[in-house]
Design a protein around this motif. Sequence first.
Motif, PDB file in Angstrom:
ATOM      1  N   GLU A 204      13.062   1.996  -3.823  1.00 15.66           N
ATOM      2  CA  GLU A 204      13.222   2.512  -2.463  1.00 15.66           C
ATOM      3  C   GLU A 204      11.840   2.856  -1.933  1.00 15.66           C
ATOM      4  OE1 GLU A 204      15.726   5.916  -0.029  1.00 15.66           O
ATOM      5  OE2 GLU A 204      15.460   6.128  -2.180  1.00 15.66           O
ATOM      6  N   VAL A 205      11.570   2.399  -0.723  1.00 19.61           N
ATOM      7  CA  VAL A 205      10.286   2.654  -0.085  1.00 19.61           C
ATOM      8  C   VAL A 205      10.541   3.229   1.307  1.00 19.61           C
ATOM      9  CG1 VAL A 205      10.099   0.284   0.790  1.00 19.61           C
ATOM     10  CG2 VAL A 205       8.041   1.642   0.529  1.00 19.61           C
TER      11      VAL A 205
ATOM     12  N   GLY B 191       0.806  -1.215   0.000  1.00 22.46           N
ATOM     13  CA  GLY B 191       0.000   0.000   0.000  1.00 22.46           C
ATOM     14  C   GLY B 191       0.840   1.267   0.000  1.00 22.46           C
ATOM     15  N   GLN B 192       2.149   1.143   0.115  1.00 20.84           N
ATOM     16  CA  GLN B 192       3.053   2.292   0.132  1.00 20.84           C
ATOM     17  C   GLN B 192       3.537   2.602  -1.283  1.00 20.84           C
ATOM     18  OE1 GLN B 192       3.918   4.018   2.984  1.00 20.84           O
ATOM     19  NE2 GLN B 192       2.496   2.706   4.080  1.00 20.84           N
ATOM     20  N   ARG B 193       3.941   3.842  -1.479  1.00 20.04           N
ATOM     21  CA  ARG B 193       4.553   4.239  -2.743  1.00 20.04           C
ATOM     22  C   ARG B 193       6.052   3.994  -2.664  1.00 20.04           C
ATOM     23  NH1 ARG B 193       0.195   7.442  -2.303  1.00 20.04           N
ATOM     24  NH2 ARG B 193      -1.024   7.734  -4.199  1.00 20.04           N
ATOM     25  N   CYS B 194       6.652   3.732  -3.827  1.00 18.96           N
ATOM     26  CA  CYS B 194       8.101   3.514  -3.884  1.00 18.96           C
ATOM     27  C   CYS B 194       8.638   4.195  -5.137  1.00 18.96           C
ATOM     28  CB  CYS B 194       8.427   2.021  -3.874  1.00 18.96           C
ATOM     29  SG  CYS B 194       7.780   1.117  -5.286  1.00 18.96           S
ATOM     30  N   VAL B 195       9.958   4.344  -5.195  1.00 18.39           N
ATOM     31  CA  VAL B 195      10.622   4.950  -6.348  1.00 18.39           C
ATOM     32  C   VAL B 195      11.605   3.928  -6.905  1.00 18.39           C
ATOM     33  CG1 VAL B 195      12.091   6.845  -7.122  1.00 18.39           C
ATOM     34  CG2 VAL B 195      10.392   7.238  -5.329  1.00 18.39           C
ATOM     35  N   VAL B 196      11.489   3.644  -8.189  1.00 20.03           N
ATOM     36  CA  VAL B 196      12.364   2.662  -8.842  1.00 20.03           C
ATOM     37  C   VAL B 196      13.790   3.197  -8.816  1.00 20.03           C
ATOM     38  CG1 VAL B 196      12.856   1.444 -10.994  1.00 20.03           C
ATOM     39  CG2 VAL B 196      10.479   1.828 -10.283  1.00 20.03           C
ATOM     40  N   ARG B 197      14.737   2.386  -8.354  1.00 23.91           N
ATOM     41  CA  ARG B 197      16.133   2.805  -8.236  1.00 23.91           C
ATOM     42  C   ARG B 197      17.058   2.089  -9.227  1.00 23.91           C
ATOM     43  NH1 ARG B 197      15.484   7.493  -6.575  1.00 23.91           N
ATOM     44  NH2 ARG B 197      14.707   7.742  -4.473  1.00 23.91           N
ATOM     45  N   THR B 198      16.577   1.069  -9.897  1.00 28.25           N
ATOM     46  CA  THR B 198      17.382   0.399 -10.921  1.00 28.25           C
ATOM     47  C   THR B 198      16.992   0.964 -12.283  1.00 28.25           C
ATOM     48  OG1 THR B 198      15.743  -1.378 -10.965  1.00 28.25           O
ATOM     49  CG2 THR B 198      17.716  -1.735  -9.627  1.00 28.25           C
TER      50      THR B 198
ATOM     51  N   GLU C 165      10.242 -13.501  -2.241  1.00 34.89           N
ATOM     52  CA  GLU C 165      10.738 -12.385  -1.446  1.00 34.89           C
ATOM     53  C   GLU C 165      10.851 -11.100  -2.264  1.00 34.89           C
ATOM     54  OE1 GLU C 165      14.264 -13.496   0.706  1.00 34.89           O
ATOM     55  OE2 GLU C 165      13.129 -14.792   2.039  1.00 34.89           O
ATOM     56  N   PHE C 166       9.766 -10.769  -2.965  1.00 37.85           N
ATOM     57  CA  PHE C 166       9.705  -9.516  -3.694  1.00 37.85           C
ATOM     58  C   PHE C 166       8.299  -8.944  -3.616  1.00 37.85           C
ATOM     59  CE2 PHE C 166       9.003 -12.856  -6.860  1.00 37.85           C
ATOM     60  CZ  PHE C 166       7.786 -12.472  -7.406  1.00 37.85           C
ATOM     61  N   PHE C 167       8.191  -7.676  -3.974  1.00 40.99           N
ATOM     62  CA  PHE C 167       6.914  -6.965  -3.956  1.00 40.99           C
ATOM     63  C   PHE C 167       6.416  -6.783  -5.380  1.00 40.99           C
ATOM     64  CE2 PHE C 167       9.060  -5.760  -0.083  1.00 40.99           C
ATOM     65  CZ  PHE C 167       8.054  -5.817   0.860  1.00 40.99           C
ATOM     66  N   TYR C 168       5.128  -6.899  -5.542  1.00 43.93           N
ATOM     67  CA  TYR C 168       4.503  -6.566  -6.817  1.00 43.93           C
ATOM     68  C   TYR C 168       4.178  -5.076  -6.813  1.00 43.93           C
ATOM     69  CZ  TYR C 168       3.913 -11.466  -8.093  1.00 43.93           C
ATOM     70  OH  TYR C 168       4.130 -12.777  -8.430  1.00 43.93           O
ATOM     71  N   VAL C 169       4.540  -4.408  -7.913  1.00 44.96           N
ATOM     72  CA  VAL C 169       4.281  -2.969  -8.012  1.00 44.96           C
ATOM     73  C   VAL C 169       3.553  -2.665  -9.319  1.00 44.96           C
ATOM     74  CG1 VAL C 169       6.254  -2.284  -6.604  1.00 44.96           C
ATOM     75  CG2 VAL C 169       6.534  -2.501  -9.073  1.00 44.96           C
ATOM     76  N   MET C 170       2.913  -1.513  -9.332  1.00 44.77           N
ATOM     77  CA  MET C 170       2.299  -1.004 -10.554  1.00 44.77           C
ATOM     78  C   MET C 170       2.557   0.488 -10.625  1.00 44.77           C
ATOM     79  SD  MET C 170      -1.629  -1.265  -9.389  1.00 44.77           S
ATOM     80  CE  MET C 170      -2.518   0.237  -9.556  1.00 44.77           C
TER      81      MET C 170
END
Length: 181
Positions: free
Chosen positions: A135-136, A117-124, A172-177
């Motif tokens: 990064e979250v 439910g948190q926002r993240c920023v792609v770092r790769t 051991e990973f998160f699904y993002v959209m």
Amino acid sequence: MPAFLDAALTFPAVLFSFLLVVVVGYWLVVMFVGGDVDLDGVQLPLGLGGIPATVAASLFVALAWFASLAGVVLLGGGPLVLAAALAAGWLGTKLLIIPMRRLFPDRKEPSRHDFVGQRCVVRTGRADATFGQAEVIAPDGSSAVVQVRTTGGDLLSRGQTALIFDYDAEGEFFYVMEDRT
């Protein structure tokens, strides 16, 4: 010693003597066999919460036993001594647990599911169905770099904001959209 046993086995002290034997037995089992000190989710009524229920109940029984024993010796026992012992046990326990609450903070352990439910920023350079890191920021303000994957052929690029919507414990990973807000 017979006077002590006589007082301990006189009403109302006998009620608390039996409970004190149970409490001492419980703590001996916890010390030598092991066990959980806190009964998960059990809260004692009348303001005796904030510490493990077993600790509060043990304090109450010990203090009420002592008060009833003193009442039997000084007043000879009776229902008034029982009421006074219950009140003294409650008041003494209430006063003792106030400083003890700092020893038992009421917080849950952090979990990876806290990021859902948190926002993240792609770092790769990219994040897709097979690769990516982002990064979250955790609710406590700390940051973490986590493994992320997209679904449905989505491709996210470095610096793009995404929304974490699920966690795959096996991989051991998160699904993002893509975050479109």
